[in-house]
Design a protein around this motif. Structure first.
Motif, mmCIF file in Angstrom:
data_model
loop_
_atom_site.group_PDB
_atom_site.id
_atom_site.type_symbol
_atom_site.label_atom_id
_atom_site.label_comp_id
_atom_site.label_asym_id
_atom_site.label_seq_id
_atom_site.Cartn_x
_atom_site.Cartn_y
_atom_site.Cartn_z
ATOM 1 N N TYR A 218 0.846 -1.125 -0.046
ATOM 2 C CA TYR A 218 -0.112 0.005 -0.095
ATOM 3 C C TYR A 218 0.883 1.110 -0.080
ATOM 4 O O TYR A 218 1.830 1.369 0.734
ATOM 5 C CB TYR A 218 -0.844 0.037 1.419
ATOM 6 N N ALA A 219 0.511 2.183 -0.971
ATOM 7 C CA ALA A 219 1.101 3.522 -1.167
ATOM 8 C C ALA A 219 0.192 4.542 -0.579
ATOM 9 O O ALA A 219 -0.740 4.728 -1.258
ATOM 10 C CB ALA A 219 1.738 3.696 -2.384
ATOM 11 N N LYS A 220 0.494 5.326 0.422
ATOM 12 C CA LYS A 220 -0.577 6.152 0.959
ATOM 13 C C LYS A 220 -0.510 7.556 -0.065
ATOM 14 O O LYS A 220 -1.514 8.039 -0.299
ATOM 15 C CB LYS A 220 -0.031 6.807 2.503
ATOM 16 N N GLY A 221 0.692 7.818 -0.556
ATOM 17 C CA GLY A 221 0.851 8.890 -1.375
ATOM 18 C C GLY A 221 0.894 10.434 -0.559
ATOM 19 O O GLY A 221 1.025 11.373 -1.224
ATOM 20 N N ALA A 222 1.115 10.102 0.587
ATOM 21 C CA ALA A 222 1.662 11.262 1.287
ATOM 22 C C ALA A 222 2.461 10.868 2.594
ATOM 23 O O ALA A 222 2.576 9.738 2.779
ATOM 24 C CB ALA A 222 0.053 11.962 1.982
ATOM 25 N N GLU A 223 2.545 11.953 3.287
ATOM 26 C CA GLU A 223 3.551 11.585 4.681
ATOM 27 C C GLU A 223 2.470 10.877 5.639
ATOM 28 O O GLU A 223 1.452 11.050 6.008
ATOM 29 C CB GLU A 223 4.030 12.750 5.268
ATOM 30 N N TYR A 224 3.309 9.603 6.105
ATOM 31 C CA TYR A 224 2.444 8.875 7.076
ATOM 32 C C TYR A 224 2.781 9.674 8.496
ATOM 33 O O TYR A 224 3.751 10.338 8.910
ATOM 34 C CB TYR A 224 3.093 7.437 7.173
ATOM 35 N N LYS A 225 1.691 9.334 9.530
ATOM 36 C CA LYS A 225 1.532 9.881 10.732
ATOM 37 C C LYS A 225 2.546 9.028 11.355
ATOM 38 O O LYS A 225 2.703 7.841 11.207
ATOM 39 C CB LYS A 225 0.411 9.945 11.076
ATOM 40 N N LYS A 226 3.011 9.623 12.592
ATOM 41 C CA LYS A 226 3.998 8.901 13.447
ATOM 42 C C LYS A 226 3.144 8.239 14.644
ATOM 43 O O LYS A 226 1.927 8.784 15.055
ATOM 44 C CB LYS A 226 4.994 9.808 14.136
ATOM 45 N N GLY A 227 3.528 7.157 15.133
ATOM 46 C CA GLY A 227 2.840 6.668 16.005
ATOM 47 C C GLY A 227 2.578 4.806 15.771
ATOM 48 O O GLY A 227 3.049 4.431 14.610
ATOM 49 N N LEU A 228 1.630 4.528 16.834
ATOM 50 C CA LEU A 228 1.342 3.292 16.442
ATOM 51 C C LEU A 228 0.347 2.990 15.578
ATOM 52 O O LEU A 228 -0.853 3.460 15.569
ATOM 53 C CB LEU A 228 0.947 2.477 17.825
ATOM 54 N N SER B 141 -15.211 -12.278 4.938
ATOM 55 C CA SER B 141 -16.456 -12.285 5.124
ATOM 56 C C SER B 141 -16.843 -11.611 6.317
ATOM 57 O O SER B 141 -17.835 -12.299 7.092
ATOM 58 C CB SER B 141 -16.801 -13.773 5.144
ATOM 59 N N GLY B 142 -16.146 -10.629 6.434
ATOM 60 C CA GLY B 142 -16.569 -9.479 7.641
ATOM 61 C C GLY B 142 -16.074 -9.892 8.928
ATOM 62 O O GLY B 142 -16.478 -9.302 10.087
ATOM 63 N N GLN B 143 -15.422 -11.179 8.833
ATOM 64 C CA GLN B 143 -14.673 -11.676 10.340
ATOM 65 C C GLN B 143 -13.141 -11.406 10.265
ATOM 66 O O GLN B 143 -12.511 -11.472 9.333
ATOM 67 C CB GLN B 143 -14.956 -12.980 10.299
ATOM 68 N N LEU B 144 -12.979 -10.961 11.627
ATOM 69 C CA LEU B 144 -11.238 -10.662 11.347
ATOM 70 C C LEU B 144 -10.415 -11.829 11.509
ATOM 71 O O LEU B 144 -10.872 -12.828 12.011
ATOM 72 C CB LEU B 144 -11.081 -9.959 12.934
ATOM 73 N N MET B 145 -9.554 -12.054 10.639
ATOM 74 C CA MET B 145 -8.640 -13.135 10.535
ATOM 75 C C MET B 145 -7.447 -13.011 11.474
ATOM 76 O O MET B 145 -6.953 -14.093 11.978
ATOM 77 C CB MET B 145 -8.132 -13.188 9.068
ATOM 78 N N GLY B 146 -6.797 -11.939 11.576
ATOM 79 C CA GLY B 146 -5.846 -11.671 12.498
ATOM 80 C C GLY B 146 -5.442 -10.113 12.376
ATOM 81 O O GLY B 146 -5.567 -9.592 11.528
ATOM 82 N N LYS B 147 -4.282 -9.885 13.134
ATOM 83 C CA LYS B 147 -3.939 -8.556 13.151
ATOM 84 C C LYS B 147 -2.456 -8.428 13.812
ATOM 85 O O LYS B 147 -2.180 -9.311 14.665
ATOM 86 C CB LYS B 147 -4.907 -7.409 13.905
ATOM 87 N N THR B 148 -1.974 -7.341 13.574
ATOM 88 C CA THR B 148 -0.628 -7.034 14.256
ATOM 89 C C THR B 148 -0.261 -5.216 14.184
ATOM 90 O O THR B 148 -1.591 -4.623 13.828
ATOM 91 C CB THR B 148 0.586 -7.769 13.428
ATOM 92 N N THR B 149 0.674 -4.981 14.769
ATOM 93 C CA THR B 149 1.025 -3.520 14.730
ATOM 94 C C THR B 149 2.258 -3.483 14.232
ATOM 95 O O THR B 149 3.143 -4.252 14.289
ATOM 96 C CB THR B 149 0.754 -3.198 16.355
ATOM 97 N N PHE B 150 2.593 -2.081 13.843
ATOM 98 C CA PHE B 150 4.033 -1.562 13.767
ATOM 99 C C PHE B 150 3.955 0.022 14.091
ATOM 100 O O PHE B 150 2.895 0.669 14.044
ATOM 101 C CB PHE B 150 4.256 -1.723 12.074
ATOM 102 N N THR B 151 5.083 0.559 14.256
ATOM 103 C CA THR B 151 5.301 1.524 14.796
ATOM 104 C C THR B 151 6.017 2.621 13.749
ATOM 105 O O THR B 151 7.153 2.292 13.363
ATOM 106 C CB THR B 151 5.987 1.778 16.228
ATOM 107 N N LEU B 152 5.692 3.638 13.644
ATOM 108 C CA LEU B 152 6.490 4.893 12.767
ATOM 109 C C LEU B 152 7.222 5.915 13.783
ATOM 110 O O LEU B 152 6.358 6.554 14.489
ATOM 111 C CB LEU B 152 5.483 5.284 11.801
ATOM 112 N N LYS B 153 8.198 6.210 13.799
ATOM 113 C CA LYS B 153 8.743 6.953 14.518
ATOM 114 C C LYS B 153 9.251 8.398 13.719
ATOM 115 O O LYS B 153 9.566 8.392 12.517
ATOM 116 C CB LYS B 153 10.090 6.523 15.277
#
Length: 316
Positions: free
Chosen positions: A286-296, A304-316
């Motif tokens: 994915y390309a946002k095409g703009a500056e990403y916000k800092k943070g989590l 099918s509308g059901q969550l399969m899994g998730k994770t997080t990443f941090t931008l500093k």
């Protein structure tokens, strides 16, 4: 002795005889009167007895017809209770009422033998009809009881069948829900990397990156094995949530809306994958095409509308 004189003894004898004759006549007259009075008294007694007998018969007939009326009215009520009507019974009741009016109009002694016989014969005929109708009503009640028993039995069977069907439907629904839950896909090994403006891919075990270096975000994962889920095309949705909770969304980069828990939500990208239960790999860039916000940032994958899994990443 003077020849012109009437002998006194003869005159006295004549008078005696005259009195005796008069007494005899009076006695005879009294005897006749006594006899006539006795005969009249006997006749009066006979007449009184006959009147009493006729009046007794009349009262008996009245009671008999009153009983017939009550029985016919009872039969009419019983038929109505069975949900039936019978015009012939109403006609009989009207006829008995007419007979009662006529019987009550007779005066003591005026109820002749012929009339007694006529009303007696009619009463016997009505009693025969009454007994037959009682038999018919008894049979109707018996038939109704049998029908009620059959209906009750059928209703019980129907209720049992309905309960069985409800149980089966409920079981099927529960099974379907279990199958639906069991067939939900899960995403394993969700991993985040970044692609810089120089098209270089950077990874970090802590998944922490410098915001100014991020040009694109790359998410990879594996579809976990699931023997229940059908092998078919699955729509997989990616959501990247910024620190403020807003989903990155842009129609031009494949974003859109879908339904999650009955509510409309934005997704970042979507892929149609033919699921083959081989732990196949997923990849989103994915390309946002703009500056990403800092943070989590949070990464979520849906099917099918059901969550399969998730994770997080941090931008500093």
């Amino acid at each position: 002795m003077d020849p012109n004189e009437t002998p006194e003894p003869r005159s006295n004898n004549s008078r005696v005889l005259l009195w005796v004759a008069l007494v005899l006549v009076l006695l005879g007259i009294n005897g006749v009167l006594f006899y006539l009075n006795q005969q009249k008294g006997q006749q009066n007694e006979v007449l009184t007895t006959e009147v009493k007998a006729k009046d007794s018969k009349l009262q008996e007939q009245i009671k008999q017809y009153e009983a017939l009326k009550a029985d016919f009215e009872r039969q009419s009520s019983e038929l109505q209770a069975l949900g039936l009507s019978n015009d012939s019974l109403e006609s009989k009741i009207a006829g008995v009422n007419a007979d009662l009016l006529k019987l009550r109009s007779f005066k003591a002694g005026s109820f002749s033998i012929a009339q007694q016989n006529l009303f007696k014969k009619r009463a016997q005929n009505l009693e025969g009809q009454l007994r037959k109708k009682d038999d018919d009503i008894a049979q109707l009640k018996k038939d109704n009881e049998s029908l009620y028993t059959e209906t009750t039995t059928l209703k019980e069977k129907q209720n049992k069948l309905t309960d069985t069907i409800s149980t089966v439907v409920r079981s099927n629904k529960e099974l379907s829900e279990k199958v639906s839950v069991a067939s939900r896909l899960q995403a394993d090994n969700i991993h985040v990397a970044i692609i810089t403006s120089k098209n270089k891919e950077k990874e970090d075990d802590k998944e922490e990156f410098k915001a100014k270096r991020v040009e694109k975000v790359k998410i990879t994962a594996n579809l976990a094995r699931n023997d229940v889920s059908p092998k078919e095309t699955k729509a997989i949705y990616l959501r990247i949530l910024e620190p403020d909770g807003a989903a990155l969304y842009n129609l031009s980069t494949g974003g859109g809306t879908f339904t999650v828990d009955g509510q409309e939500a934005f997704y970042t990208q979507k892929q149609d994958v033919v699921y083959d239960n081989t732990r196949q790999k997923l990849e989103f860039v994915y390309a946002k095409g703009a500056e990403y916000k800092k943070g989590l940032h949070t990464v979520e994958l849906y099917e099918s509308g059901q969550l399969m899994g998730k994770t997080t990443f941090t931008l500093k």
